[in-house]
Every structure is written in structure tokens, then in C-alpha cells.
Design a protein around this motif. Structure first.
Motif, PDB file in Angstrom:
ATOM      1  N   TYR A 154      46.720 -14.862  23.238  1.00  0.00           N
ATOM      2  CA  TYR A 154      47.694 -15.739  23.901  1.00  0.00           C
ATOM      3  C   TYR A 154      48.624 -14.916  24.800  1.00  0.00           C
ATOM      4  CZ  TYR A 154      46.563 -19.914  21.141  1.00  0.00           C
ATOM      5  OH  TYR A 154      45.940 -21.006  20.596  1.00  0.00           O
ATOM      6  N   ALA A 155      49.038 -13.739  24.322  1.00  0.00           N
ATOM      7  CA  ALA A 155      49.933 -12.882  25.115  1.00  0.00           C
ATOM      8  C   ALA A 155      49.246 -12.422  26.394  1.00  0.00           C
ATOM      9  CB  ALA A 155      50.372 -11.686  24.284  1.00  0.00           C
ATOM     10  N   LYS A 156      47.939 -12.129  26.295  1.00  0.00           N
ATOM     11  CA  LYS A 156      47.183 -11.718  27.490  1.00  0.00           C
ATOM     12  C   LYS A 156      47.178 -12.832  28.530  1.00  0.00           C
ATOM     13  CE  LYS A 156      45.307  -7.658  26.148  1.00  0.00           C
ATOM     14  NZ  LYS A 156      45.382  -6.397  26.916  1.00  0.00           N
ATOM     15  N   GLN A 157      47.246 -14.076  28.062  1.00  0.00           N
ATOM     16  CA  GLN A 157      47.287 -15.232  28.970  1.00  0.00           C
ATOM     17  C   GLN A 157      48.724 -15.586  29.368  1.00  0.00           C
ATOM     18  OE1 GLN A 157      44.865 -17.659  26.051  1.00  0.00           O
ATOM     19  NE2 GLN A 157      43.893 -18.348  27.923  1.00  0.00           N
ATOM     20  N   LYS A 158      49.686 -14.767  28.890  1.00  0.00           N
ATOM     21  CA  LYS A 158      51.117 -15.002  29.123  1.00  0.00           C
ATOM     22  C   LYS A 158      51.615 -16.279  28.460  1.00  0.00           C
ATOM     23  CE  LYS A 158      51.291 -12.322  33.408  1.00  0.00           C
ATOM     24  NZ  LYS A 158      51.704 -12.276  34.827  1.00  0.00           N
ATOM     25  N   GLN A 159      50.893 -16.699  27.409  1.00  0.00           N
ATOM     26  CA  GLN A 159      51.364 -17.826  26.596  1.00  0.00           C
ATOM     27  C   GLN A 159      52.194 -17.242  25.456  1.00  0.00           C
ATOM     28  OE1 GLN A 159      48.156 -20.468  25.458  1.00  0.00           O
ATOM     29  NE2 GLN A 159      47.187 -20.324  27.462  1.00  0.00           N
ATOM     30  N   TYR A 160      53.377 -16.718  25.816  1.00  0.00           N
ATOM     31  CA  TYR A 160      54.179 -15.946  24.875  1.00  0.00           C
ATOM     32  C   TYR A 160      54.699 -16.791  23.711  1.00  0.00           C
ATOM     33  CZ  TYR A 160      54.056 -12.527  28.668  1.00  0.00           C
ATOM     34  OH  TYR A 160      53.642 -11.646  29.623  1.00  0.00           O
ATOM     35  N   ASP A 161      55.048 -18.034  23.964  1.00  0.00           N
ATOM     36  CA  ASP A 161      55.574 -18.880  22.887  1.00  0.00           C
ATOM     37  C   ASP A 161      54.525 -19.095  21.798  1.00  0.00           C
ATOM     38  OD1 ASP A 161      58.076 -19.160  24.018  1.00  0.00           O
ATOM     39  OD2 ASP A 161      57.497 -20.912  25.202  1.00  0.00           O
ATOM     40  N   SER A 162      53.269 -19.324  22.201  1.00  0.00           N
ATOM     41  CA  SER A 162      52.185 -19.520  21.225  1.00  0.00           C
ATOM     42  C   SER A 162      51.976 -18.253  20.417  1.00  0.00           C
ATOM     43  CB  SER A 162      50.890 -19.909  21.942  1.00  0.00           C
ATOM     44  OG  SER A 162      51.044 -21.125  22.624  1.00  0.00           O
ATOM     45  N   ALA A 163      52.034 -17.108  21.110  1.00  0.00           N
ATOM     46  CA  ALA A 163      51.845 -15.825  20.423  1.00  0.00           C
ATOM     47  C   ALA A 163      52.978 -15.570  19.433  1.00  0.00           C
ATOM     48  CB  ALA A 163      51.765 -14.704  21.443  1.00  0.00           C
ATOM     49  N   LEU A 164      54.226 -15.799  19.869  1.00  0.00           N
ATOM     50  CA  LEU A 164      55.371 -15.531  18.998  1.00  0.00           C
ATOM     51  C   LEU A 164      55.417 -16.469  17.799  1.00  0.00           C
ATOM     52  CD1 LEU A 164      58.075 -14.831  21.728  1.00  0.00           C
ATOM     53  CD2 LEU A 164      57.067 -13.175  20.137  1.00  0.00           C
ATOM     54  N   ALA A 165      54.950 -17.684  17.970  1.00  0.00           N
ATOM     55  CA  ALA A 165      54.920 -18.628  16.839  1.00  0.00           C
ATOM     56  C   ALA A 165      54.003 -18.094  15.733  1.00  0.00           C
ATOM     57  CB  ALA A 165      54.431 -20.000  17.315  1.00  0.00           C
ATOM     58  N   ILE A 166      52.877 -17.506  16.145  1.00  0.00           N
ATOM     59  CA  ILE A 166      51.957 -16.926  15.155  1.00  0.00           C
ATOM     60  C   ILE A 166      52.600 -15.735  14.467  1.00  0.00           C
ATOM     61  CG2 ILE A 166      49.755 -15.720  14.868  1.00  0.00           C
ATOM     62  CD1 ILE A 166      48.655 -17.448  17.169  1.00  0.00           C
ATOM     63  N   PHE A 167      53.224 -14.833  15.253  1.00  0.00           N
ATOM     64  CA  PHE A 167      53.850 -13.647  14.667  1.00  0.00           C
ATOM     65  C   PHE A 167      55.013 -14.020  13.737  1.00  0.00           C
ATOM     66  CE2 PHE A 167      52.037 -11.100  18.311  1.00  0.00           C
ATOM     67  CZ  PHE A 167      51.198 -10.357  17.495  1.00  0.00           C
ATOM     68  N   GLN A 168      55.722 -15.069  14.087  1.00  0.00           N
ATOM     69  CA  GLN A 168      56.841 -15.508  13.243  1.00  0.00           C
ATOM     70  C   GLN A 168      56.333 -15.919  11.864  1.00  0.00           C
ATOM     71  OE1 GLN A 168      59.168 -18.634  14.990  1.00  0.00           O
ATOM     72  NE2 GLN A 168      60.684 -18.649  13.349  1.00  0.00           N
ATOM     73  N   ASN A 169      55.198 -16.635  11.809  1.00  0.00           N
ATOM     74  CA  ASN A 169      54.611 -17.026  10.529  1.00  0.00           C
ATOM     75  C   ASN A 169      54.096 -15.813   9.757  1.00  0.00           C
ATOM     76  OD1 ASN A 169      55.066 -19.791  10.763  1.00  0.00           O
ATOM     77  ND2 ASN A 169      53.182 -20.111  11.922  1.00  0.00           N
ATOM     78  N   LEU A 170      53.500 -14.865  10.494  1.00  0.00           N
ATOM     79  CA  LEU A 170      52.969 -13.668   9.833  1.00  0.00           C
ATOM     80  C   LEU A 170      54.086 -12.811   9.242  1.00  0.00           C
ATOM     81  CD1 LEU A 170      50.176 -12.605  12.363  1.00  0.00           C
ATOM     82  CD2 LEU A 170      49.852 -13.576  10.097  1.00  0.00           C
ATOM     83  N   LEU A 171      55.209 -12.734   9.933  1.00  0.00           N
ATOM     84  CA  LEU A 171      56.314 -11.889   9.473  1.00  0.00           C
ATOM     85  C   LEU A 171      57.015 -12.440   8.235  1.00  0.00           C
ATOM     86  CD1 LEU A 171      57.857 -10.819  12.891  1.00  0.00           C
ATOM     87  CD2 LEU A 171      56.855  -9.296  11.167  1.00  0.00           C
ATOM     88  N   LYS A 172      56.841 -13.723   7.943  1.00  0.00           N
ATOM     89  CA  LYS A 172      57.466 -14.299   6.761  1.00  0.00           C
ATOM     90  C   LYS A 172      56.957 -13.627   5.490  1.00  0.00           C
ATOM     91  CE  LYS A 172      58.286 -18.903   8.722  1.00  0.00           C
ATOM     92  NZ  LYS A 172      57.892 -20.338   8.666  1.00  0.00           N
ATOM     93  N   GLU A 173      55.669 -13.260   5.486  1.00  0.00           N
ATOM     94  CA  GLU A 173      55.087 -12.626   4.304  1.00  0.00           C
ATOM     95  C   GLU A 173      54.712 -11.170   4.564  1.00  0.00           C
ATOM     96  OE1 GLU A 173      51.891 -14.909   2.755  1.00  0.00           O
ATOM     97  OE2 GLU A 173      53.034 -16.771   2.604  1.00  0.00           O
ATOM     98  N   ASN A 174      54.931 -10.684   5.767  1.00  0.00           N
ATOM     99  CA  ASN A 174      54.564  -9.315   6.124  1.00  0.00           C
ATOM    100  C   ASN A 174      55.696  -8.649   6.899  1.00  0.00           C
ATOM    101  OD1 ASN A 174      51.433  -9.233   5.490  1.00  0.00           O
ATOM    102  ND2 ASN A 174      51.879 -11.194   6.468  1.00  0.00           N
TER     103      ASN A 174
END
Length: 552
Positions: A154-174
Motif C-alpha cells: 500500500y505504501a508503494k502505491q502511496k496509499q499511506y492511510d491503508s498502510a498505517l491502519a495495518i501497522f497500527q493493528n500490528l503494533l497493538k500486540e507487537n
């Protein structure tokens, strides 16, 4: 934009493969040798043995074994930058895994297809594959890597919001996962150049240094160099140099090239020239090595296909010879079978003809027995009932009725015995029903008028007379009824007859049709009608009949 994902894919797949690697007695020697070379990081040798193992699995018709070989060959090709060759093997493998519903390897296979498409800059296709990969596994570490790769795409496509939403979920447990922390911070900065990503990036770098993750350190220095390229060129140059040193230690030419690109743009003129010369040398060396490996992989596959073709040709020749021998045996077998079949066919035909003749005789007997029952027996019983119920008996009328029965009994072998010459059908019905009425049994008739019987064919009328006669005879013999009601209705394309008597009724359990009622059902069915026996009635007998009539 530097992200880390390919190495993790290889590590994950390798761990899974080692965990599920079958014992020596259940696999082939080539497969074991391939994994020996994989453990020694001799990937070109591992590729050659995987290809041989695939052929061996094919001979044994082990499609899953073949798919596992192709998947690991695809991983090796991707590691060497042969993404198109990797896709070819990965697509062949995923078809087999899908047919076998083998979810253990499907997620890894789709993840590889997605990262290959990402490297080929086909980002939309990469997203589809990575989403499929995520749907095929419930293993937490595997899901995290797939989600990380999807966010990067998603970041490669400059869809930063979609990418950050995924990372936000991952960081909750990591919260302490350096890869996720670093990638998330870098994307936040890409989205908003004013964002202070330095603390998170440096924290991720410290974790990677502590854990000795060389390629992870490489990614961190790459991100920090890009981050400081405009804010603080001196720090950007520092991290570029650190990245280059880590890439040398990790023996990763692709990372060396990326670090050299940054050094060329950040260093002064003389140093930049030196780095450019090194860049050209490393690039030429890397391209030569990659081309050599690609050619090597292509030659290995070409030789295996050539050997496979020769093997198949030999098999075809052998099969051809066996086919000619088989044809001779088949011809002889057919001749013997034909003779034996002819004998059996003659005997069976002779027996079948005898059985058919016996069946015809039985059908004829049954036909005339049924006619005797319907025409003579029920007719006689009707006359007996009238004699019993009438005080002043008309002798001439009685004789006329007996004569009619006599004439019908003489014509019993003709269909005319069943026909009626009376034109007023409602009167015939009324006379039939009233003939069973007595001082002990009252018969109530409802709806018997000529309009009800319009459009009924003559065979249906004649059959219905016999059905009603059968019901009344059955009532007289068995029910001890005092009241009997018969209601006739026309409903769209059907004539409906509702019969009820207050006699002893039908048995509630184990209700079986006797001869009389069975004849009624058979006759109604022959006219595509329906008979319903209500065994739930507490007292009496309730029977509903529905018959279609012909509008023409």
C-alpha cells in the motif's frame, strides 16, 4: 523506498519446511540433499536437487511433493532476483495446493506471489495475492509478516492511510517489533514530512543491533538516511556509510548498491566519484552473477524437461508394444466372450419369452377378475341392497336390473361391459347412492348437479361410478354406519368428492388398504387423481378424492 520483507518470507518458509520435513523413509534422496544444501546456504545446488526431487515425486505421482519442490525453487529464484522465473514455479505450485486444499503451504505460496508482484511493480496484483495469503492461515507470526508486506505494498502505491491502519493493528500486540516500528515510522514521515520519525527509527535500530539483525539494521540506516537527507545531510551521510558497512558485513550486493547510490548523492565530488566506480563494479558483478544463476536455473529446468521428454518417449514406445500384445489378447477374449454371451443370451431370451407369456396370462386373468368384481359382484351387491331395503319390491324392475347385469357379464371380455348408456349422469349418481339408503343408513347427497359433471370424459365418468359403488359396498359391509354424506364440488380444473360416514372408521395405526379400497386408489390414480384417507378422524371414515377434468 527500502523495506524488509523478502528475507522474512524465506526464513518463515524454511522454518515451516524443516518442521514438516518427512522422515527419510517417506521421501526421496534428492529432496533430503536439497535441504542439506539449503542449510549450508548453497542455494544453487539446492535448486538443482529440488528440481531432481520434483521429477522423482512426479514418477511416484506425489503432487504435493512436487508442489513443495516448486515452491522452494521459486523462493530461491526470488532471492536471486529472478522474479519472473519465481512466479512461474510459484503459480504451478499454488494450483496443486489449491486442488489438494493444502492450507499449510498456500499462505506462503500466495505471500511469495504477492512479494514477487511487488518487486515487479504490479502493486494491485500484489495486494490481491497478499490478501489471499492472509485468508489461508491462522498462524500469528505468519499473519504478521503477510500484513507487513501488504502494508508495504500500500505504501508503494502511496496509499499511506491503508498502510498505517495495518501497522497500527500490528503494533497493538507487537509494540517492540523493530521491523513494524521502523516501517510504520517511515510511512508516517512519507505521509507527513513534518512528522518526527527519528525517535521511533532509532529505537528500532537499537533493537536490531541488540538482536544482531544485519539486514534489519540495513533497512533502519536506509530509512534514517532518507529521513535526514534534507533536514541534516551530515546525519544522512553517516547513516548511508553505516548502511554500506552493514551491507558489506551481510554480503548483500543489492543493499550495497542502494547504500552506494545514497553515498554518491550525499558525498562531495571526489568521494562521490570513488563510490560511483565501486557502484559500477558491484552492479556489473551482481548483474553477471544474477544472469549466470538465471541461465543456470533455466539450463537445469531445460535438461530436466529434456530428460523427462526422453523418459516419456521411452514409456510411450514400451506402452505401444504392450498395446499391440494387449490388442491380440483382447481380440481373443472378445471372441470367447461373444460365444459365451451368445449361449447365455439364447438361454435368457428363451426364459424371458416364457416369463412374458406367463405374465400376459396373469395380466389377462387379473383384468377379467377385476371386471367381474367391478361389474358383476358390485352390481349384484347393489341389487341385493335394494331388495333388502325396499319393502314393496317391483319385480319387473328387479328383473330388468338382473338382466342388465347378465348382459354385462356376457360382454365381460369387451370394454363395452364398463360403459353406460345413460345420458343424465347426475341422476345415475343419485340412483346409485339412494340404492344403498335404508332405514338403518341415511345417505346425504350435496352438490350433485349436471354443472358439476360437465367437461368430464366418458371414461372418467364410468370409472367414477365404479369408485362410488366400491366405497358404498365397502361401507355397507364393514362400517356399520348410520349416516353417510357425499359432497361434490368443482374447483378450477378439478372435481372434488368428499366422502364421510359415522361408522367404525379406519384403523389409527398400521393402516393398510384392503382389496376394495386398493382398487379405488388404483382406479383414481389411473386418471391422475388423488385419494386421501384421513386416519386422524376420531370417529367415522373420511375420504377425499380429487380428479382432473378435460376442458376440451
Amino acid at each position: 523506498m527500502k523495506f524488509q520483507f523478502v528475507l522474512l518470507l524465506v526464513i518463515l518458509c524454511s522454518c515451516k519446511e524443516n518442521k514438516s520435513l518427512p522422515a527419510a523413509s517417506n521421501t526421496n534422496a534428492y529432496y533430503e540433499k536439497a535441504w542439506f544444501h539449503m542449510d549450508q546456504n548453497n542455494k544453487d545446488s539446492a535448486f538443482a536437487f529440488l528440481n531432481k526431487a520434483k521429477i522423482e515425486f512426479g514418477k511416484n505421482k506425489d503432487s504435493i511433493g512436487m508442489a513443495k519442490c516448486m515452491l522452494n525453487m521459486a523462493i530461491i529464484q526470488a532471492d536471486y532476483g529472478d522474479f519472473m522465473g519465481s512466479q512461474e514455479n510459484a503459480v504451478d505450485a499454488v494450483k496443486i495446493f489449491e486442488r489438494a486444499h493444502d492450507t499449510d503451504y498456500l499462505s506462503t505460496n500466495y505471500n511469495l506471489l504477492g512479494t514477487n508482484e511487488q518487486n515487479l511493480k504490479n502493486y494491485e496484483v500484489a495486494v490481491l495475492y497478499l490478501k489471499k495469503a492472509g485468508s489461508k492461515t491462522n498462524i500469528k507470526p505468519e499473519l504478521e509478516i503477510i500484513q507487513n508486506n501488504l502494508a508495504i505494498t500500500y505504501a508503494k502505491q502511496k496509499q499511506y492511510d491503508s498502510a498505517l491502519a495495518i501497522f497500527q493493528n500490528l503494533l497493538k500486540e507487537n509494540a517492540k517489533n523493530a521491523m513494524i516500528i521502523d516501517n510504520s515510522a517511515f510511512i508516517k514521515w512519507k505521509k507527513d514530512s513534518s512528522y518526527n520519525a527519528e525517535p521511533e527509527m532509532l529505537a528500532a535500530l537499537k533493537i536490531r543491533e541488540k538482536e544482531g539483525q544485519l539486514l534489519g539494521q540495513n533497512a533502519s540506516h536506509a530509512h534514517l538516511s532518507d529521513y535526514f537527507s534534507k533536514k541534516n545531510p551530515a546525519l544522512a551521510l553517516y547513516h548511508a556509510r553505516e548502511m554500506y558497512q552493514v551491507a558489506l558485513n551481510a554480503k548483500s550486493p543489492p543493499d550495497q548498491l542502494e547504500a552506494l547510490q545514497k553515498l554518491i548523492s550525499l558525498e562531495n565530488g571526489e568521494n562521490a566519484k570513488q563510490y560511483f566506480k565501486i557502484y559500477q563494479k558491484v552492479d556489473d558483478s551482481l548483474q553477471t552473477a544474477r544472469n549466470k544463476v538465471k541461465n543456470q536455473f533455466a539450463m537445469i529446468r531445460y535438461d530436466s524437461e529434456k530428460n523427462r521428454a526422453a523418459f516419456l518417449n521411452a514409456q510411450a514406445e514400451n506402452a505401444k508394444k504392450n498395446y499391440h500384445i494387449l490388442q491380440q489378447y483382447i481380440a481373443l477374449g472378445i471372441a470367447v466372450c461373444t460365444i459365451i454371451s451368445g449361449v447365455f443370451w439364447y438361454r435368457r431370451r428363451k426364459k424371458r419369452v416364457e416369463q412374458e407369456n406367463q405374465l400376459k396370462i396373469k395380466k389377462t386373468e387379473l383384468k377379467y377378475s377385476k371386471k367381474v368384481h367391478d361389474v358383476v359382484a358390485n352390481g349384484v351387491y347393489q341389487v341385493m341392497t335394494e331388495v333388502e331395503n325396499q319393502e314393496n319390491l317391483d319385480k319387473e324392475a328387479l328383473l330388468d336390473k338382473l338382466e342388465i347385469i347378465y348382459e354385462k357379464s356376457r360382454d365381460i371380455s369387451y370394454d363395452d361391459a364398463m360403459k353406460s348408456n345413460e345420458e343424465n349422469y347426475s341422476e345415475k349418481i343419485a340412483h346409485l347412492l339412494q340404492s344403498f339408503s335404508s332405514s338403518h343408513t341415511q345417505i346425504i347427497i350435496i352438490g350433485n348437479n349436471e354443472t358439476v359433471w360437465e367437461n368430464l370424459s366418458q371414461p372418467l365418468k364410468e370409472g367414477l361410478i365404479i369408485v362410488l359403488q366400491e366405497l358404498l359396498v365397502n361401507m355397507k359391509k364393514h362400517s356399520s354406519a348410520q349416516k353417510v354424506s357425499l359432497r361434490f364440488e368443482k374447483d378450477n380444473d378439478f372435481i372434488c368428492i368428499f366422502y364421510f360416514d359415522d361408522g367404525i372408521g379406519l384403523p389409527k395405526n398400521n393402516f393398510n388398504l384392503k382389496n376394495g379400497l386398493q382398487n379405488t386408489v388404483n382406479r383414481i390414480s389411473s386418471f391422475d387423481g388423488i385419494v386421501t384417507f384421513d386416519t386422524e378422524t376420531e370417529k367415522g371414515t373420511k375420504i377425499n378424492i380429487q380428479l382432473p377434468f378435460d376442458k376440451k
